[in-house]
Design a protein around this motif. Structure first.
Motif, PDB file in Angstrom:
ATOM      1  N   SER A 185       0.825  -1.215   0.000  1.00  0.00           N
ATOM      2  CA  SER A 185       0.000   0.000   0.000  1.00  0.00           C
ATOM      3  C   SER A 185       0.856   1.261   0.000  1.00  0.00           C
ATOM      4  O   SER A 185       0.582   2.215  -0.736  1.00  0.00           O
ATOM      5  CB  SER A 185      -0.921  -0.006   1.221  1.00  0.00           C
ATOM      6  OG  SER A 185      -1.624   1.211   1.337  1.00  0.00           O
ATOM      7  N   THR A 186       1.904   1.294   0.820  1.00  0.00           N
ATOM      8  CA  THR A 186       2.766   2.479   0.864  1.00  0.00           C
ATOM      9  C   THR A 186       3.532   2.644  -0.451  1.00  0.00           C
ATOM     10  O   THR A 186       3.774   3.771  -0.892  1.00  0.00           O
ATOM     11  CB  THR A 186       3.764   2.408   2.033  1.00  0.00           C
ATOM     12  OG1 THR A 186       4.509   1.179   1.970  1.00  0.00           O
ATOM     13  CG2 THR A 186       3.037   2.461   3.366  1.00  0.00           C
ATOM     14  N   THR A 226       1.108   4.298  -2.915  1.00  0.00           N
ATOM     15  CA  THR A 226       0.994   5.738  -2.650  1.00  0.00           C
ATOM     16  C   THR A 226       2.199   6.484  -3.206  1.00  0.00           C
ATOM     17  O   THR A 226       2.058   7.536  -3.850  1.00  0.00           O
ATOM     18  CB  THR A 226       0.887   5.994  -1.134  1.00  0.00           C
ATOM     19  OG1 THR A 226      -0.245   5.287  -0.624  1.00  0.00           O
ATOM     20  CG2 THR A 226       0.733   7.479  -0.841  1.00  0.00           C
ATOM     21  N   GLY A 235      -4.418   0.557  -6.018  1.00  0.00           N
ATOM     22  CA  GLY A 235      -4.349   0.910  -4.603  1.00  0.00           C
ATOM     23  C   GLY A 235      -5.697   0.826  -3.923  1.00  0.00           C
ATOM     24  O   GLY A 235      -5.796   0.380  -2.769  1.00  0.00           O
ATOM     25  N   GLY A 269      -6.481  -2.739  -3.125  1.00  0.00           N
ATOM     26  CA  GLY A 269      -5.729  -3.187  -1.956  1.00  0.00           C
ATOM     27  C   GLY A 269      -6.308  -2.648  -0.662  1.00  0.00           C
ATOM     28  O   GLY A 269      -6.353  -3.354   0.353  1.00  0.00           O
ATOM     29  N   MET A 270      -6.752  -1.391  -0.691  1.00  0.00           N
ATOM     30  CA  MET A 270      -7.343  -0.787   0.499  1.00  0.00           C
ATOM     31  C   MET A 270      -8.607  -1.539   0.922  1.00  0.00           C
ATOM     32  O   MET A 270      -8.841  -1.773   2.106  1.00  0.00           O
ATOM     33  CB  MET A 270      -7.667   0.684   0.232  1.00  0.00           C
ATOM     34  CG  MET A 270      -8.040   1.473   1.471  1.00  0.00           C
ATOM     35  SD  MET A 270      -8.320   3.223   1.103  1.00  0.00           S
ATOM     36  CE  MET A 270      -6.665   3.712   0.603  1.00  0.00           C
ATOM     37  N   MET A 300      -6.722  -1.986   8.300  1.00  0.00           N
ATOM     38  CA  MET A 300      -6.476  -0.603   7.890  1.00  0.00           C
ATOM     39  C   MET A 300      -6.616   0.316   9.092  1.00  0.00           C
ATOM     40  O   MET A 300      -7.728   0.623   9.534  1.00  0.00           O
ATOM     41  CB  MET A 300      -7.476  -0.193   6.793  1.00  0.00           C
ATOM     42  CG  MET A 300      -7.127   1.101   6.096  1.00  0.00           C
ATOM     43  SD  MET A 300      -5.792   0.839   4.920  1.00  0.00           S
ATOM     44  CE  MET A 300      -5.656   2.504   4.257  1.00  0.00           C
TER      45      MET A 300
END
Length: 333
Positions: free
Chosen positions: A269-270, A273, A306, A309-310, A319
Motif C-alpha cells: 500500500s505504501t 501511494t 491501490g 488493496g485498500m 487498515m
C-alpha cells in the motif's frame, strides 16, 4: 515566565503518524534481513537502519505520549516470523536500504516545510540528516559492488538555448517529437529502477503467500510494475538509449513467509501511494505529450490498484485509521 504549550498542528500530526506507521512496518523487513546477511559490508548498514528506525519511532511515541495523543498501533513482533528462512539475498538487502532511504528522505524534506513546532522541526531535521547519511553509504556501496545502474548520459550542450516562440507554443512544445531532455531521462530511469526493486520484493511476497485473494492481488501488482518497466524501456530504446537492465539481486527459494499478511499488504500500500506521487512528479517535469499521456494513464491504473488493496485491508480489519478531525456536521443534522 511560564512557557505556553503549543498543540500539534494537523501537518505535524500527519507527518508524525505517517512516519511512525512507515517506520514500524519497515523495522521488521530489516529485522528479517539482519540475521541472514553474510556480507560484512552490507550487515553494518542494515544494523544502522534498524537502530535509526527504533530511535525515530521512540521519539514519536514520546511526543504523542506527552500530548496525550493515541500512539498508533503500527506493527510489532507479531508481524514477523523470526524463524523463517531468508527470503532475499544480501544484495537485495542493500538495495532495500538504498531504496527505503531514498523514499523517506523525500518525505522528511517535504514534511519539514509544513511543520513549525520546535521539537517537531528538530526531529524531522534529524531524520533527514541521518537517513541522508545512510542513503549515501548505501549508494556508495552499491556502486562499489557494481549493482547500481547509472542513469542515461547525454552529450553536453555547447551553449545556453531558449525555446523559440511559435504560433502555438503549448501545442508544439508539448506535442512535437524531439529528443528527451535531461529531466525526462532522469525520471524515466528512476521509475524503471523503482519498479525493478518492487518486482523483486513482490516476487518474494507472492512465493510465500497462502491467501489466494491476496496472492492474486500481488500478481496484479507485479504485472503493473512490469508494464511500467516495459513502457519506459521501449521509449528509451526508441530514443537510441540503452534500456535499463535488472541488477543481480535475487529472491531465495524459501516458501515460508517471514511477514504477516497484514504487514505485506501495508508495504504494498505504501509503495502504491509513493508510485502515484512519483508519477505525478515525473509528469510535472515532462514536456513531451507522449510522456504526459503515459504518466496520466499509469496514475489512474496505480490508483485503482491501490483502491483494490485498500478494500482488502479494510475487509480484514487491517487498515488503521489516520487521525481525523471532529465531525461537526454530524451534530447539525
Amino acid at each position: 515566565m511560564k512557557e505556553h504549550h503549543i498543540n500539534l498542528t494537523t501537518p505535524e500530526i500527519a507527518g508524525l503518524w505517517k512516519t511512525y506507521m512507515q517506520n514500524t512496518s519497515n523495522i521488521y523487513v530489516f529485522k528479517h534481513f539482519e540475521p541472514y546477511i553474510q556480507d560484512s559490508e552490507i550487515k553494518p548498514l542494515v544494523d544502522e537502519q534498524i537502530n535509526l528506525l527504533h530511535k525515530f519511532t521512540a521519539k514519536i511515541r514520546e511526543i504523542f505520549s506527552d500530548e496525550n495523543f493515541p500512539v498508533p498501533q503500527g506493527f510489532s513482533d507479531q508481524d514477523i516470523n523470526f524463524s523463517a528462512p531468508a527470503l532475499y539475498t544480501d544484495l537485495f538487502g542493500l538495495s532495500y536500504v538504498y531504496r527505503f532511504n531514498q523514499m523517506v528522505f523525500s518525505d522528511y524534506a517535504v514534511t519539514i516545510t509544513k511543520v513549525a513546532r520546535a521539537d517537531v522541526v528538530e526531529f524531522f531535521y534529524e531524520c533527514l540528516n541521518l537517513s541522508g547519511a545512510l542513503f549515501k553509504k548505501a549508494l556508495n556501496l552499491m556502486l562499489s559492488k557494481g549493482i547500481y545502474d547509472r542513469p542515461p548520459k547525454m552529450p553536453y550542450p555547447h551553449q545556453v538555448e531558449f525555446i523559440q516562440k511559435r504560433d502555438s507554443l503549448l501545442e508544439t512544445w508539448f506535442g512535437e517529437h524531439r529528443p528527451l531532455n535531461a529531466m525526462e531521462l532522469g525520471e524515466i530511469f528512476y521509475i524503471i529502477e523503482r519498479n525493478y526493486i518492487g518486482i523483486l520484493m513482490l516476487m518474494g511476497f507472492i512465493q510465500v503467500m497462502r491467501d489466494q485473494e491476496i496472492k492474486d492481488y500481488l500478481l496484479k501488482g507485479k504485472d503493473l510494475a512490469q508494464k511500467q518497466i516495459d513502457i519506459f524501456n521501449k521509449i528509451l530504446k526508441e530514443e537510441q538509449h540503452l534500456g535499463n537492465l535488472p541488477v543481480s539481486m535475487e529472491v531465495t527459494d524459501s516458501t515460508v513467509s517471514p511477514f504477516s499478511d497484514k504487514l505485506i499488504m501495508f508495504l504494498v500500500s505504501t509503495s502504491v501511494t509513493a508510485g502515484i506521487y512519483l508519477c505525478a512528479y515525473a509528469m510535472s517535469l515532462s514536456f513531451r505529450k507522449d510522456l504526459a499521456f503515459h504518466y496520466a494513464a499509469l496514475m489512474v491504473e496505480i490508483a485503482r490498484y491501490g483502491e483494490e488493496g485498500m478494500k482488502l485491508m479494510i475487509e480484514r480489519g487491517w487498515m488503521e485509521q489516520p487521525p481525523e478531525s471532529f465531525d461537526r456536521e454530524a451534530f447539525q443534522q
